[in-house]
Scaffold this active site. Structure first.
Site, PDB file in Angstrom:
ATOM      1  N   ARG A 115      29.157  21.886  37.516  1.00 35.10           N
ATOM      2  CA  ARG A 115      27.969  22.054  38.370  1.00 35.10           C
ATOM      3  C   ARG A 115      27.990  23.408  39.051  1.00 35.10           C
ATOM      4  NH1 ARG A 115      29.621  23.564  43.721  1.00 35.10           N
ATOM      5  NH2 ARG A 115      30.796  21.908  44.724  1.00 35.10           N
ATOM      6  N   GLU A 214      22.910  19.622  50.062  1.00 40.53           N
ATOM      7  CA  GLU A 214      23.583  20.651  50.869  1.00 40.53           C
ATOM      8  C   GLU A 214      23.027  22.041  50.561  1.00 40.53           C
ATOM      9  OE1 GLU A 214      28.028  22.634  51.320  1.00 40.53           O
ATOM     10  OE2 GLU A 214      27.858  20.538  50.733  1.00 40.53           O
ATOM     11  N   ARG A 218      21.593  21.656  43.198  1.00 37.09           N
ATOM     12  CA  ARG A 218      22.881  21.415  42.560  1.00 37.09           C
ATOM     13  C   ARG A 218      22.539  21.099  41.102  1.00 37.09           C
ATOM     14  NH1 ARG A 218      27.537  20.520  45.989  1.00 37.09           N
ATOM     15  NH2 ARG A 218      27.285  22.200  47.500  1.00 37.09           N
ATOM     16  N   CYS A 260      27.377  26.898  52.771  1.00 38.04           N
ATOM     17  CA  CYS A 260      28.791  26.867  53.158  1.00 38.04           C
ATOM     18  C   CYS A 260      29.515  28.042  52.510  1.00 38.04           C
ATOM     19  CB  CYS A 260      29.434  25.553  52.737  1.00 38.04           C
ATOM     20  SG  CYS A 260      31.169  25.425  53.271  1.00 38.04           S
ATOM     21  N   THR A 262      32.386  28.423  51.567  1.00 39.44           N
ATOM     22  CA  THR A 262      33.377  28.050  50.544  1.00 39.44           C
ATOM     23  C   THR A 262      32.769  28.004  49.144  1.00 39.44           C
ATOM     24  OG1 THR A 262      33.014  25.661  50.769  1.00 39.44           O
ATOM     25  CG2 THR A 262      34.627  26.671  52.244  1.00 39.44           C
ATOM     26  N   ARG A 269      31.855  24.194  40.211  1.00 44.98           N
ATOM     27  CA  ARG A 269      33.003  23.279  40.088  1.00 44.98           C
ATOM     28  C   ARG A 269      32.977  22.722  38.670  1.00 44.98           C
ATOM     29  NH1 ARG A 269      34.900  18.040  40.811  1.00 44.98           N
ATOM     30  NH2 ARG A 269      37.000  18.020  41.696  1.00 44.98           N
ATOM     31  N   ARG A 297      42.850  16.089  41.881  1.00 45.96           N
ATOM     32  CA  ARG A 297      42.607  15.062  42.894  1.00 45.96           C
ATOM     33  C   ARG A 297      42.286  13.746  42.200  1.00 45.96           C
ATOM     34  NH1 ARG A 297      37.144  17.473  45.808  1.00 45.96           N
ATOM     35  NH2 ARG A 297      35.592  16.757  44.323  1.00 45.96           N
ATOM     36  N   GLU A 302      38.254  13.869  46.958  1.00 48.72           N
ATOM     37  CA  GLU A 302      39.364  14.618  47.527  1.00 48.72           C
ATOM     38  C   GLU A 302      40.275  13.707  48.345  1.00 48.72           C
ATOM     39  OE1 GLU A 302      39.841  19.039  49.549  1.00 48.72           O
ATOM     40  OE2 GLU A 302      37.907  18.045  49.488  1.00 48.72           O
TER      41      GLU A 302
END
Length: 346
Positions: A115, A214, A218, A260, A262, A269, A297, A302
């Site tokens: 994604r 977010e 996405r 964000c 990050t 990802r 993970r 996570e």
């Protein structure tokens, strides 16, 4: 406008606290972006959630320049050793990826998912997005998505007014996204929920777009099995077509802009669900993951651990996002995966 006193508490360890000192806050407190966003606005998630790791969300693209030295420090700390002056070069050409199918017999890899996060030029980011803007984005994106043909053709499902049968079907397919968590709530990403939000997926259920979660978009490509090249090729086709018609927020030093810090850069990802109980138990497992820049993970998210019928199955994904291309992100994941499979087989 006063410095947030909660940042003085010893239990706060966020990057926002680290770089927004009282002196830095004093220097920037009266600055605003052209959309009226302040540094204090950016810090709300970290102020309300003292266990935040980052503690800061950008309200619009201009935040990354208006409060530049603050956000630059946070970006470079999180994405170290990348330096913004190094520049970020995207690459969504699937022909540049070297990834022969790693598990054609299906002994180890259950599924593959890649994604990216994207935001449209000319709009605020989720924390500072007005109702009308959110509806405009939804309309424009849906117009483009419903014009897609071939293996990308599908249907849009708005969250507002969704009937129970459709909702349950999307839950069963693991497509439905929910109202954002407390960190996103504090940042302002959940305003007027669920208006202006929805899900698009193709008929084969291998291509999915979340609208106004977010980030504004996405974009997700996925399928059962281990054909990573196929999944990436589909993603590139869709992302490049949407970008050509709508245009994404992007800067030379930060790559694709996200709310964000990050997620900056590729916003990518790339992951597989793979059964590797022996490799996971190997004493050098963590060192191998670090060497290949991959993140392991449990498949339930996570910090989760895979148990029951999922015992030994792990989600393996790229760790780096900024300062390397989308192709390199997927290559990281692939190369690390191949090493883990080598250990598992031996």
């Amino acid at each position: 406008m006063e410095y947030p006193a909660v940042f003085l508490k010893p239990e706060v360890h966020s990057l926002a606290k680290k770089y927004v000192t009282p002196e830095v806050f004093e220097e920037h407190k009266n600055k605003k972006t052209s959309r009226g966003y302040t540094l204090l606005d950016c810090m709300q998630s970290g102020i309300q959630n003292l266990d935040s790791d980052t503690g800061l969300y950008a309200g619009d693209e201009e935040c990354y320049t208006a409060f530049g030295n603050v956000l630059d420090n946070i970006v470079e700390d999180y994405h170290a050793p990348y330096k913004i002056a190094d520049g970020h070069t995207p690459d969504m050409n699937p022909d540049h990826l070297n990834c022969p199918n790693p598990d054609p017999e299906g002994k180890y890899i259950r599924s593959t998912r890649i994604r990216v996060a994207r935001n449209l030029k000319g709009y605020g980011l989720a924390p500072n997005l007005g109702k009308q803007e959110r509806l405009d984005i939804e309309r424009k994106v849906v117009e483009v998505l419903t014009s897609l043909t071939g293996d990308l053709a599908g249907k849009y499902y708005p969250l507002q007014g969704m009937d129970e049968a459709t909702r349950q079907k999307l839950v069963d397919d693991h497509f439905l996204f929910k109202k954002g968590d407390r960190f996103l709530e504090s940042a302002g990403c959940n305003k007027e929920w669920p208006e202006g939000r929805g899900i698009y997926h193709n008929d084969a259920k291998t291509f999915l777009v979340w609208i106004n979660e977010e980030d504004q978009l996405r974009i997700i490509s996925m399928e059962k099995g281990s054909d990573i090249g196929s999944v990436f090729r589909r993603l590139c086709k869709a992302v490049n077509e949407i970008d050509a018609k709508l245009g994404f927020q992007h800067s030379p030093g930060l790559g694709y802009i996200t709310s964000c810090p990050t997620n900056l850069g590729t916003g990518m990802r790339a992951s597989v669900h793979v059964k590797i109980p022996k490799a996971h138990a190997h004493p050098d497992f963590k060192a191998i993951c670090d060497k290949y820049h991959i993140q392991p993970r449990g498949i339930h998210g996570e910090h989760s651990e895979s148990t029951g019928e999922d015992a030994g199955v792990y989600d393996i994904s790229n760790r780096r996002r900024l300062g390397l291309s989308e192709v390199r992100c997927v290559q990281d994941m692939y190369d690390g995966l191949m090493k883990l499979l080598e250990i598992e087989k031996s």
